[in-house]
Design a protein around this motif. Structure first.
Motif, short mmCIF file in Angstrom:
data_model
loop_
_atom_site.label_atom_id
_atom_site.label_comp_id
_atom_site.label_asym_id
_atom_site.label_seq_id
_atom_site.Cartn_x
_atom_site.Cartn_y
_atom_site.Cartn_z
N ARG A 1 2.89 12.13 -0.89
CA ARG A 1 4.01 12.45 0.00
C ARG A 1 3.81 11.67 1.30
O ARG A 1 2.68 11.29 1.64
N HIS A 2 4.90 11.47 2.03
CA HIS A 2 4.80 10.72 3.29
C HIS A 2 3.83 11.39 4.26
O HIS A 2 3.13 10.70 5.01
N GLU A 3 3.78 12.69 4.22
CA GLU A 3 2.85 13.44 5.09
C GLU A 3 1.40 13.02 4.78
O GLU A 3 0.61 12.79 5.69
N GLU A 4 1.06 12.91 3.50
CA GLU A 4 -0.30 12.52 3.10
C GLU A 4 -0.58 11.07 3.47
O GLU A 4 -1.67 10.73 3.94
N ILE A 5 0.39 10.21 3.23
CA ILE A 5 0.23 8.78 3.56
C ILE A 5 0.00 8.63 5.05
O ILE A 5 -0.91 7.90 5.48
N ALA A 6 0.81 9.30 5.84
CA ALA A 6 0.68 9.23 7.30
C ALA A 6 -0.71 9.68 7.74
O ALA A 6 -1.37 9.01 8.56
N ARG A 7 -1.17 10.78 7.18
CA ARG A 7 -2.49 11.31 7.54
C ARG A 7 -3.59 10.32 7.13
O ARG A 7 -4.47 9.99 7.92
N ASP A 8 -3.52 9.82 5.90
CA ASP A 8 -4.57 8.93 5.40
C ASP A 8 -4.62 7.59 6.12
O ASP A 8 -5.69 7.01 6.30
N LEU A 9 -3.46 7.08 6.52
CA LEU A 9 -3.41 5.78 7.17
C LEU A 9 -3.38 5.87 8.69
O LEU A 9 -3.42 4.85 9.38
N VAL B 1 7.06 6.16 10.09
CA VAL B 1 6.57 4.79 9.89
C VAL B 1 6.35 4.56 8.39
O VAL B 1 6.71 3.51 7.85
N SER B 2 5.78 5.54 7.72
CA SER B 2 5.57 5.45 6.28
C SER B 2 6.91 5.30 5.56
O SER B 2 7.07 4.44 4.69
N ARG B 3 7.89 6.11 5.96
CA ARG B 3 9.23 6.02 5.34
C ARG B 3 9.85 4.65 5.58
O ARG B 3 10.48 4.08 4.70
N SER B 4 9.68 4.14 6.78
CA SER B 4 10.24 2.84 7.12
C SER B 4 9.63 1.73 6.27
O SER B 4 10.34 0.89 5.72
N TYR B 5 8.30 1.73 6.17
CA TYR B 5 7.65 0.70 5.36
C TYR B 5 8.03 0.82 3.89
O TYR B 5 8.18 -0.18 3.20
N ILE C 1 0.83 -1.20 0.00
CA ILE C 1 0.00 0.00 0.00
C ILE C 1 0.87 1.25 0.00
O ILE C 1 0.67 2.16 -0.80
N ILE C 2 1.84 1.29 0.89
CA ILE C 2 2.68 2.49 0.98
C ILE C 2 3.55 2.64 -0.26
O ILE C 2 3.72 3.75 -0.77
N PHE C 3 4.06 1.54 -0.81
CA PHE C 3 4.83 1.62 -2.05
C PHE C 3 3.95 2.19 -3.16
O PHE C 3 4.36 3.09 -3.89
N ASN C 4 2.74 1.67 -3.30
CA ASN C 4 1.81 2.17 -4.32
C ASN C 4 1.53 3.66 -4.13
O ASN C 4 1.59 4.44 -5.09
N LEU C 5 1.20 4.03 -2.92
CA LEU C 5 0.84 5.42 -2.66
C LEU C 5 2.00 6.37 -2.95
O LEU C 5 1.81 7.40 -3.59
N HIS C 6 3.20 6.00 -2.52
CA HIS C 6 4.34 6.90 -2.67
C HIS C 6 4.95 6.84 -4.06
O HIS C 6 5.12 7.86 -4.74
#
Length: 189
Positions: free
Chosen positions: A151-159, A165-169, A140-145
């Motif tokens: 951006r990681h900020e958006e992924i973090a907010r959405d998830l 954590v987003s960067r790590s995944y 999911i995070i690979f797809n989103l980014h």
């Protein structure tokens, strides 16, 4: 290839719930949105549900979409908008439990080595096959980014997770894709 003039011709009809216009929009963008949905869903029937749900959301919100003034970016803007709706709909369908998103070993991300040149050489069809081998959250995070451009900020907010954590995944997904690539694709060549 879909012509922007044709799209702009059918949008008012879609907003007015004209069946012919809606059918044109659906037929014109079904394949594109199915490609987006299949990056998140391995099961084709579930991906079709995501696409159909996405079209319902697109039609409900179409009157709020504003085409940019510059004609050459209108189609790209529209496709990006409907792809974003589809990726969010897919995320809603997946419904990853919050506990699964929590990470206690964030420090391990620093240990992950990642060679960008390997990922640049993987073809799209190869990535699709390999993506399904990743754990859900990494895929999911690979797809989103990497694919959707979040951006990681958006992924973090959405998830509902922290940016680190987003960067790590993402780092883990890249590392695992590299290993999978060497094991499954490069070895076959």
């Amino acid at each position: 290839m879909i012509d922007i003039d044709k799209l702009e011709k059918y949008i008012p009809g879609c907003i007015k719930q004209d069946d012919k216009s809606i059918e044109w929009l659906y037929r014109s963008f079904y394949g594109y949105l199915m490609g987006v949905a299949l990056r998140y869903m391995e099961n084709r029937e579930v991906a079709e549900e995501v696409v159909n749900d996405s079209f319902m959301k697109i039609l409900r919100n179409l009157d709020g979409f504003v085409f940019p003034d510059e004609k050459e970016i209108r189609m790209r803007s529209f496709k990006g908008w409907i792809a974003r709706i589809t990726s969010r709909t897919a995320l809603d369908q997946i419904k990853i439990p919050y506990q699964k998103l929590k990470m206690t070993d964030i420090s391990l991300a620093a240990d992950v080595e990642y060679n960008e040149s390997v990922l640049e050489t993987i073809h799209a069809k190869d990535i699709m096959a390999l993506l399904y081998l990743l754990p859900d959250i990494q895929r999911i995070i690979f797809n989103l980014h990497e694919i959707e451009g979040y951006r990681h900020e958006e992924i973090a907010r959405d998830l509902g997770i922290e940016e680190n954590v987003s960067r790590s995944y993402l780092s883990r997904a890249r590392s695992k894709l590299k290993k999978l690539y060497h094991k499954n694709i490069k070895a076959a060549v």
